[in-house]
Design an enzyme around this catalytic site. Structure first.
Site, mmCIF file in Angstrom:
data_model
loop_
_atom_site.group_PDB
_atom_site.id
_atom_site.type_symbol
_atom_site.label_atom_id
_atom_site.label_comp_id
_atom_site.label_asym_id
_atom_site.label_seq_id
_atom_site.Cartn_x
_atom_site.Cartn_y
_atom_site.Cartn_z
ATOM 1 N N LYS A 26 0.831 -1.210 0.000
ATOM 2 C CA LYS A 26 0.000 0.000 0.000
ATOM 3 C C LYS A 26 0.863 1.256 0.000
ATOM 4 C CE LYS A 26 -4.131 -2.021 0.688
ATOM 5 N NZ LYS A 26 -5.539 -1.921 0.705
ATOM 6 N N LYS A 76 -3.975 -8.209 -9.685
ATOM 7 C CA LYS A 76 -5.139 -8.561 -8.849
ATOM 8 C C LYS A 76 -6.227 -7.495 -9.012
ATOM 9 C CE LYS A 76 -6.551 -7.658 -4.578
ATOM 10 N NZ LYS A 76 -6.772 -7.392 -3.184
ATOM 11 N N LYS A 134 -9.935 -2.372 -5.786
ATOM 12 C CA LYS A 134 -10.611 -1.070 -5.857
ATOM 13 C C LYS A 134 -9.608 0.034 -6.168
ATOM 14 C CE LYS A 134 -13.596 -2.309 -1.993
ATOM 15 N NZ LYS A 134 -12.684 -2.870 -0.958
#
Ligand code: AQP
Length: 321
Positions: free
Chosen positions: A111, A190, A193
């Protein structure tokens, strides 16, 4: 058997969320399991820091759960923040959590690489997730493959806690379905969102068709054989097609003479068979947001009652009572 899982309100739900996790939720709810499903709004604070946006996202995900078939009569369905005791359990688990365990978690590094601020919440997130699971004495956690490491952390923390304080916490297990463990996004990474590579669950047919027709494919000439297992379109088609149809398209790929436009068109048609009823239910529910909010508040009450039972055991075990 108690089942628990959650979804972050960090954007629009997509078919990765559905086939990786939510499809299992609905199936387990309709078997004999005692199910708890939540909207992980505390978790979303690591990435969504606009209050209006967070509120809107929570409602969007609430509609999503209900539209795909979560039934509040059968499952306890609630926003995570309606059970503030979960943050208390997070602290208790933190105190038995080795730093190295969190430093090994790949999601934090991923992230931060994607550009999210490296705040403590993001780093500490797996401990909050462990508390989410443990606070309901959960046995089974249906998730996609990307959550496997976090469920391992949860198990480690429950075992460490029990080693110190006795047999207080239930040690849960992940339920990950092999075929749908990682749904690829339209760009082959993958589906996520935050990657802008999703097929959303409730977006109307028109924009969905455009996205499908634009899925990148290789430049193999139409007449040549193609490898279905290296093609995102085929991987997505398998989610919606029955076995006979999957075999049909596998043959069409390998014998050559098939253009990608043809299989994309079929993927679109098949996806509508699954998604049209979800879209209709979503639009219906959207007209009655008071009902949706009532469902969440009722679920919150039930979840708090279940969490209190475990928290009292924890407080007593650690010496706070
Ligand atoms: N591509 C996927 N394949 C299989 N399962 C998936 N899940 C998500 N993407 C896939 C599963 O959906 C559940 C809810 O996920 P989440 O929204 O809480 O967080 P996530 O896994 O981080 O999902 P996203 O879309 O990738 O969200 P962002 O971009 O906000 O990080 C989980 O069980 C997950 O495994």
């Amino acid at each position: 058997m108690r089942v628990l899982s959650g979804i972050q309100p960090s954007g629009k739900l997509h078919i990765g969320n559905y086939f990786g996790a939510m499809q299992q939720f609905v199936e387990m709810q309709n078997q004999d399991a005692e199910c708890f499903f939540f909207i992980a709004d505390y978790h979303a604070m690591t990435s969504v820091q606009d209050p209006a946006q967070l509120r809107a996202n929570v409602e969007e995900v609430a509609l999503g759960y209900l539209a795909v078939g979560i039934d509040p009569e059968k499952s306890v369905f609630f926003p995570q923040s309606q059970v503030p005791a979960v943050t208390e359990l997070t602290w208790a688990l933190s105190c038995v959590c080795p730093m190295g365990l969190l430093q090994r978690c790949v999601s934090y590094k991923d992230k931060v690489e994607q550009g999210l601020a490296p705040n403590h919440g993001l780093f500490y997130y797996p401990v909050l997730q462990a508390a989410d699971i443990i606070i309901y004495d959960s046995d089974i956690v249906p998730v996609g493959q990307d959550q496997k490491q976090h469920i391992e952390v949860t198990r480690d923390l429950a075992i460490k806690f029990n080693n110190i304080y006795g047999d207080v916490l239930t040690v849960p297990k992940a339920s990950i379905r092999e075929n749908t463990a990682v749904i690829p996004g339209l760009d082959g990474r993958k589906m996520s969102k935050s990657y802008d590579n999703t097929l959303e669950l409730f977006t109307p047919q028109g924009p969905t068709k455009k996205k499908i027709m634009r899925i990148p494919t290789d430049s193999t000439p139409m007449e040549d054989p193609k490898d279905p297992d290296a093609c995102t379109v085929f991987t997505l088609l398998k989610l919606f097609a029955d076995e006979a149809e999957q075999q049909h398209w596998r043959k069409r790929y390998t014998e050559g003479g098939m253009g990608y436009g043809e299989v994309k068109k079929r993927l679109f048609e098949l996806s509508n068979e699954t998604l049209d009823p979800f879209r209709a239910r979503y639009e219906e529910l959207k007209k009655d947001m008071d009902y949706v909010r009532d469902v969440l508040n009722e679920g919150g009450k039930k979840a708090r009652a279940a969490a209190d039972v475990v928290m009292e055991r924890v407080r007593s075990a650690v010496g706070l009572r």
